[in-house]
Scaffold this motif. Structure first.
Motif, PDB file in Angstrom:
ATOM      1  N   GLN A   1       0.995  -1.378   0.096  1.00 34.01           N
ATOM      2  CA  GLN A   1      -0.033   0.083   0.027  1.00 34.01           C
ATOM      3  C   GLN A   1       0.788   1.369   0.011  1.00 34.01           C
ATOM      4  O   GLN A   1       0.311   2.340   0.028  1.00 34.01           O
ATOM      5  CB  GLN A   1      -0.880   0.052   1.466  1.00 34.01           C
ATOM      6  CG  GLN A   1      -2.080  -0.987   1.093  1.00 34.01           C
ATOM      7  CD  GLN A   1      -2.922  -1.049   2.362  1.00 34.01           C
ATOM      8  OE1 GLN A   1      -2.455  -0.855   3.416  1.00 34.01           O
ATOM      9  NE2 GLN A   1      -4.230  -1.031   2.304  1.00 34.01           N
ATOM     10  N   SER A   2       2.059   1.092  -0.327  1.00 27.24           N
ATOM     11  CA  SER A   2       2.954   2.234  -0.101  1.00 27.24           C
ATOM     12  C   SER A   2       2.974   3.003  -1.262  1.00 27.24           C
ATOM     13  O   SER A   2       2.577   2.651  -2.398  1.00 27.24           O
ATOM     14  CB  SER A   2       4.472   1.876   0.027  1.00 27.24           C
ATOM     15  OG  SER A   2       4.782   1.198  -0.985  1.00 27.24           O
ATOM     16  N   THR A   3       3.199   4.475  -1.110  1.00 22.87           N
ATOM     17  CA  THR A   3       3.320   5.297  -2.074  1.00 22.87           C
ATOM     18  C   THR A   3       4.375   5.263  -3.139  1.00 22.87           C
ATOM     19  O   THR A   3       4.029   5.237  -4.245  1.00 22.87           O
ATOM     20  CB  THR A   3       3.345   7.025  -1.558  1.00 22.87           C
ATOM     21  OG1 THR A   3       2.573   7.146  -0.412  1.00 22.87           O
ATOM     22  CG2 THR A   3       3.272   7.896  -2.654  1.00 22.87           C
ATOM     23  N   LYS A   4       5.577   4.610  -2.695  1.00 30.27           N
ATOM     24  CA  LYS A   4       6.446   4.140  -3.475  1.00 30.27           C
ATOM     25  C   LYS A   4       6.056   3.346  -4.626  1.00 30.27           C
ATOM     26  O   LYS A   4       6.321   3.532  -5.908  1.00 30.27           O
ATOM     27  CB  LYS A   4       7.588   3.577  -2.732  1.00 30.27           C
ATOM     28  CG  LYS A   4       8.718   3.145  -3.510  1.00 30.27           C
ATOM     29  CD  LYS A   4       9.854   2.563  -2.909  1.00 30.27           C
ATOM     30  CE  LYS A   4      10.922   1.938  -3.587  1.00 30.27           C
ATOM     31  NZ  LYS A   4      11.952   1.245  -2.831  1.00 30.27           N
ATOM     32  N   LEU A   5       5.360   2.513  -4.198  1.00 35.01           N
ATOM     33  CA  LEU A   5       4.752   1.220  -5.067  1.00 35.01           C
ATOM     34  C   LEU A   5       3.757   1.622  -5.845  1.00 35.01           C
ATOM     35  O   LEU A   5       3.512   1.501  -7.214  1.00 35.01           O
ATOM     36  CB  LEU A   5       4.478   0.026  -4.311  1.00 35.01           C
ATOM     37  CG  LEU A   5       4.296  -1.371  -5.093  1.00 35.01           C
ATOM     38  CD1 LEU A   5       5.506  -1.532  -5.945  1.00 35.01           C
ATOM     39  CD2 LEU A   5       4.064  -2.340  -4.090  1.00 35.01           C
ATOM     40  N   LEU A   6       2.643   2.583  -5.429  1.00 39.43           N
ATOM     41  CA  LEU A   6       1.431   2.853  -6.083  1.00 39.43           C
ATOM     42  C   LEU A   6       1.577   4.239  -6.945  1.00 39.43           C
ATOM     43  O   LEU A   6       0.756   4.548  -7.656  1.00 39.43           O
ATOM     44  CB  LEU A   6       0.570   2.997  -5.112  1.00 39.43           C
ATOM     45  CG  LEU A   6       0.164   1.664  -4.378  1.00 39.43           C
ATOM     46  CD1 LEU A   6      -0.877   2.099  -3.418  1.00 39.43           C
ATOM     47  CD2 LEU A   6      -0.213   0.720  -5.272  1.00 39.43           C
ATOM     48  N   LYS A   7       2.737   5.161  -6.803  1.00 46.18           N
ATOM     49  CA  LYS A   7       2.751   6.352  -7.346  1.00 46.18           C
ATOM     50  C   LYS A   7       2.709   6.363  -8.863  1.00 46.18           C
ATOM     51  O   LYS A   7       1.832   6.972  -9.591  1.00 46.18           O
ATOM     52  CB  LYS A   7       4.126   7.013  -7.066  1.00 46.18           C
ATOM     53  CG  LYS A   7       4.290   8.400  -7.451  1.00 46.18           C
ATOM     54  CD  LYS A   7       5.576   9.018  -6.892  1.00 46.18           C
ATOM     55  CE  LYS A   7       5.621  10.410  -7.283  1.00 46.18           C
ATOM     56  NZ  LYS A   7       6.756  11.147  -6.984  1.00 46.18           N
ATOM     57  N   SER A   8       3.399   5.429  -9.629  1.00 43.96           N
ATOM     58  CA  SER A   8       3.281   4.957 -10.866  1.00 43.96           C
ATOM     59  C   SER A   8       2.148   4.988 -11.361  1.00 43.96           C
ATOM     60  O   SER A   8       1.634   5.558 -12.437  1.00 43.96           O
ATOM     61  CB  SER A   8       4.420   4.229 -11.575  1.00 43.96           C
ATOM     62  OG  SER A   8       4.265   2.983 -11.173  1.00 43.96           O
ATOM     63  N   ILE A   9       1.367   3.876 -10.845  1.00 47.59           N
ATOM     64  CA  ILE A   9       0.137   3.410 -11.273  1.00 47.59           C
ATOM     65  C   ILE A   9      -0.708   4.727 -11.221  1.00 47.59           C
ATOM     66  O   ILE A   9      -1.789   4.885 -12.106  1.00 47.59           O
ATOM     67  CB  ILE A   9      -0.220   2.174 -10.391  1.00 47.59           C
ATOM     68  CG1 ILE A   9       0.468   1.175 -10.595  1.00 47.59           C
ATOM     69  CG2 ILE A   9      -1.820   1.822 -10.752  1.00 47.59           C
ATOM     70  CD1 ILE A   9       0.260   0.015  -9.564  1.00 47.59           C
ATOM     71  N   ALA A  10      -0.769   5.330 -10.074  1.00 46.66           N
ATOM     72  CA  ALA A  10      -1.765   6.483  -9.888  1.00 46.66           C
ATOM     73  C   ALA A  10      -1.428   7.626 -10.979  1.00 46.66           C
ATOM     74  O   ALA A  10      -2.520   8.020 -11.508  1.00 46.66           O
ATOM     75  CB  ALA A  10      -1.598   7.056  -8.501  1.00 46.66           C
ATOM     76  N   GLU A  11      -0.191   7.934 -11.321  1.00 48.27           N
ATOM     77  CA  GLU A  11       0.143   8.839 -12.279  1.00 48.27           C
ATOM     78  C   GLU A  11      -0.432   8.592 -13.670  1.00 48.27           C
ATOM     79  O   GLU A  11      -0.938   9.290 -14.413  1.00 48.27           O
ATOM     80  CB  GLU A  11       1.552   9.149 -12.451  1.00 48.27           C
ATOM     81  CG  GLU A  11       2.011   9.869 -11.025  1.00 48.27           C
ATOM     82  CD  GLU A  11       3.705  10.150 -10.945  1.00 48.27           C
ATOM     83  OE1 GLU A  11       4.296   9.285 -11.783  1.00 48.27           O
ATOM     84  OE2 GLU A  11       3.974  10.737 -10.345  1.00 48.27           O
ATOM     85  N   LYS A  12      -0.311   7.148 -14.172  1.00 47.91           N
ATOM     86  CA  LYS A  12      -0.684   6.625 -15.432  1.00 47.91           C
ATOM     87  C   LYS A  12      -2.135   6.785 -15.362  1.00 47.91           C
ATOM     88  O   LYS A  12      -2.694   6.621 -16.715  1.00 47.91           O
ATOM     89  CB  LYS A  12      -0.132   4.974 -15.565  1.00 47.91           C
ATOM     90  CG  LYS A  12       1.437   5.056 -15.813  1.00 47.91           C
ATOM     91  CD  LYS A  12       1.740   3.512 -15.788  1.00 47.91           C
ATOM     92  CE  LYS A  12       3.182   3.430 -15.893  1.00 47.91           C
ATOM     93  NZ  LYS A  12       3.637   1.927 -15.640  1.00 47.91           N
ATOM     94  N   ASN A  13      -2.977   6.671 -14.355  1.00 47.91           N
ATOM     95  CA  ASN A  13      -4.392   6.885 -14.272  1.00 47.91           C
ATOM     96  C   ASN A  13      -4.794   8.315 -13.965  1.00 47.91           C
ATOM     97  O   ASN A  13      -6.178   8.368 -13.566  1.00 47.91           O
ATOM     98  CB  ASN A  13      -4.820   5.738 -13.602  1.00 47.91           C
ATOM     99  CG  ASN A  13      -4.646   4.520 -14.106  1.00 47.91           C
ATOM    100  OD1 ASN A  13      -5.090   4.130 -15.199  1.00 47.91           O
ATOM    101  ND2 ASN A  13      -3.767   3.476 -13.528  1.00 47.91           N
ATOM    102  N   ASN A  14      -3.998   9.142 -13.913  1.00 43.91           N
ATOM    103  CA  ASN A  14      -4.374  10.573 -13.720  1.00 43.91           C
ATOM    104  C   ASN A  14      -5.251  10.799 -12.091  1.00 43.91           C
ATOM    105  O   ASN A  14      -6.167  11.226 -11.940  1.00 43.91           O
ATOM    106  CB  ASN A  14      -5.156  11.449 -14.609  1.00 43.91           C
ATOM    107  CG  ASN A  14      -4.519  11.293 -15.904  1.00 43.91           C
ATOM    108  OD1 ASN A  14      -3.281  11.752 -15.934  1.00 43.91           O
ATOM    109  ND2 ASN A  14      -5.271  11.071 -17.039  1.00 43.91           N
TER     110      ASN A  14
END
Length: 194
Positions: free
Chosen positions: A76-89
């Motif tokens: 659930q860390s930001t490090k792991l989820l940041k790229s997914i979040a950015e790719k989906n705006n």
């Protein structure tokens, strides 16, 4: 007193109507997938092995019991989820707030053992976005696990390379001690009678 009851009923009915309207016009969807957190074949080998949880093989392969709390926090860390979040705006903290990770329930038919899978759940309003995010989450988790496994194996190889000269020296020393003992005590290896 009647005015209070009328006001209460009015606000209550307005709240119910608003909630019903939102549920009908903007429903919240739920999607999920299951993630295996340990290799069942390695677990099987451990149980059929020597019975000892500490072994050179486990050390070399960096095998240890999974710390679930740390694993869930990492997933659930930001490090792991940041790229997914950015790719989906999406805002990373918004995505983190929508993801729930839990251990799947114990299965009584399998001996009530602790589950070796995690249930990853995502809530949202846009079905297409959720499908996309869930697929990317699944892929990202598999990639992260693969990279972690490669690092573990690399560390295990380094450990074995460091241990090889020490172990060879011990074997040579024990062989020499055995030779000296045999020579000093004039022991003879007897063959069994036929």
């Amino acid at each position: 007193k009647k005015i209070f009851i009328i006001l209460f009923l009015t606000f209550f009915s307005f709240g119910i109507a608003n909630l019903t309207y939102k549920r009908l016009t903007r429903p919240i969807y739920k999607g999920s997938f299951v993630l295996m957190i340990s290799d069942p074949f390695i677990s099987e080998r451990k149980t059929t092995g020597s019975g000892s949880s500490f072994s050179l093989e486990n050390l070399a392969l960096n095998q240890s019991d999974t710390d679930l709390a740390t694993l869930i926090t990492y997933l659930q860390s930001t490090k792991l989820l940041k790229s997914i979040a950015e790719k989906n705006n999406l805002n990373p903290s918004s995505l983190i707030g929508r993801i729930r990770i839990s251990l799947t329930p114990r299965n009584k038919s399998l001996g009530n053992k602790q589950s070796q899978t995690l249930l990853i759940t995502l809530n949202g309003r846009d079905v297409k976005e959720m499908k996309n995010v869930l697929n990317k989450l699944s892929d990202e988790y598999v990639i992260a696990a693969s990279l972690a496994r490669k690092n573990q194996l690399s560390e295990g190889i380094k450990f074995l390379e460091k241990q090889q000269p020490i172990l060879l020296e011990r074997v040579n020393k024990l062989s020499k001690n055995l030779e000296d003992f045999s020579y000093n005590n004039q022991t003879v290896m007897l063959a069994p009678a036929s």
